[in-house]
Design a protein around this motif. Structure first.
Motif, PDB file in Angstrom:
ATOM      1  N   ASP A  44     -15.175 -14.069  -5.716  1.00  0.00           N
ATOM      2  CA  ASP A  44     -15.398 -15.164  -4.764  1.00  0.00           C
ATOM      3  C   ASP A  44     -16.849 -15.618  -4.785  1.00  0.00           C
ATOM      4  O   ASP A  44     -17.139 -16.811  -4.767  1.00  0.00           O
ATOM      5  N   HIS A  47     -17.470 -17.637  -7.987  1.00  0.00           N
ATOM      6  CA  HIS A  47     -16.928 -18.993  -7.897  1.00  0.00           C
ATOM      7  C   HIS A  47     -17.790 -19.882  -7.006  1.00  0.00           C
ATOM      8  O   HIS A  47     -17.987 -21.053  -7.304  1.00  0.00           O
ATOM      9  N   SER A  48     -18.322 -19.317  -5.948  1.00  0.00           N
ATOM     10  CA  SER A  48     -19.230 -20.096  -5.087  1.00  0.00           C
ATOM     11  C   SER A  48     -20.512 -20.447  -5.830  1.00  0.00           C
ATOM     12  O   SER A  48     -21.044 -21.553  -5.688  1.00  0.00           O
ATOM     13  N   ARG A  51     -20.055 -23.275  -8.196  1.00  0.00           N
ATOM     14  CA  ARG A  51     -19.679 -24.481  -7.447  1.00  0.00           C
ATOM     15  C   ARG A  51     -18.517 -25.254  -8.065  1.00  0.00           C
ATOM     16  O   ARG A  51     -18.596 -26.464  -8.282  1.00  0.00           O
ATOM     17  N   GLY A  52     -17.473 -24.548  -8.395  1.00  0.00           N
ATOM     18  CA  GLY A  52     -16.276 -25.200  -8.927  1.00  0.00           C
ATOM     19  C   GLY A  52     -16.361 -25.577 -10.388  1.00  0.00           C
ATOM     20  O   GLY A  52     -15.435 -26.164 -10.935  1.00  0.00           O
ATOM     21  N   ARG A  55     -14.296 -20.893 -14.243  1.00  0.00           N
ATOM     22  CA  ARG A  55     -13.128 -20.068 -13.952  1.00  0.00           C
ATOM     23  C   ARG A  55     -13.426 -18.665 -14.450  1.00  0.00           C
ATOM     24  O   ARG A  55     -13.962 -18.483 -15.545  1.00  0.00           O
TER      25      ARG A  55
END
Length: 70
Positions: A44, A47-48, A51-52, A55
Motif C-alpha cells: 500500500d 502504491h501511494s 501515485r498510481g 503496479r
C-alpha cells in the motif's frame, strides 16, 4: 513527461527499490515493481509513493513457474 516508458524494478518493496520506483514514477515512467515477500501495508505504501503510476507483483524470480506466469 507523459507516461510513455515502462520500468521494471526488482526488490521494489525494499528501501533502495522503493526509492528508485518513486523516482522513476516521478519522472513519468510506469513502474512494474517486483517483490517476493512484502506485507500488504508495504505494498500500500509503495502504491501511494508511485501515485498510481505503477503496479506491484509478488513474485519470486528464483521460482521458474512464477516467473513464467508473470
Amino acid at each position: 513527461m507523459t507516461q510513455s516508458t515502462i520500468a521494471i524494478v526488482t526488490g521494489a518493496s525494499g528501501g533502495i527499490g522503493a526509492a528508485v520506483s518513486k523516482a522513476l514514477a516521478a519522472d513519468g515512467h510506469f513502474v512494474h515493481g517486483l517483490c517476493h515477500r512484502a506485507a500488504d501495508e508495504t505494498l500500500d505504501t509503495w502504491h501511494s509513493a508511485v501515485r498510481g503510476a505503477g503496479r506491484m507483483y509478488r513474485q519470486d524470480l528464483r521460482n521458474h513457474a512464477q516467473t513464467t506466469a508473470l
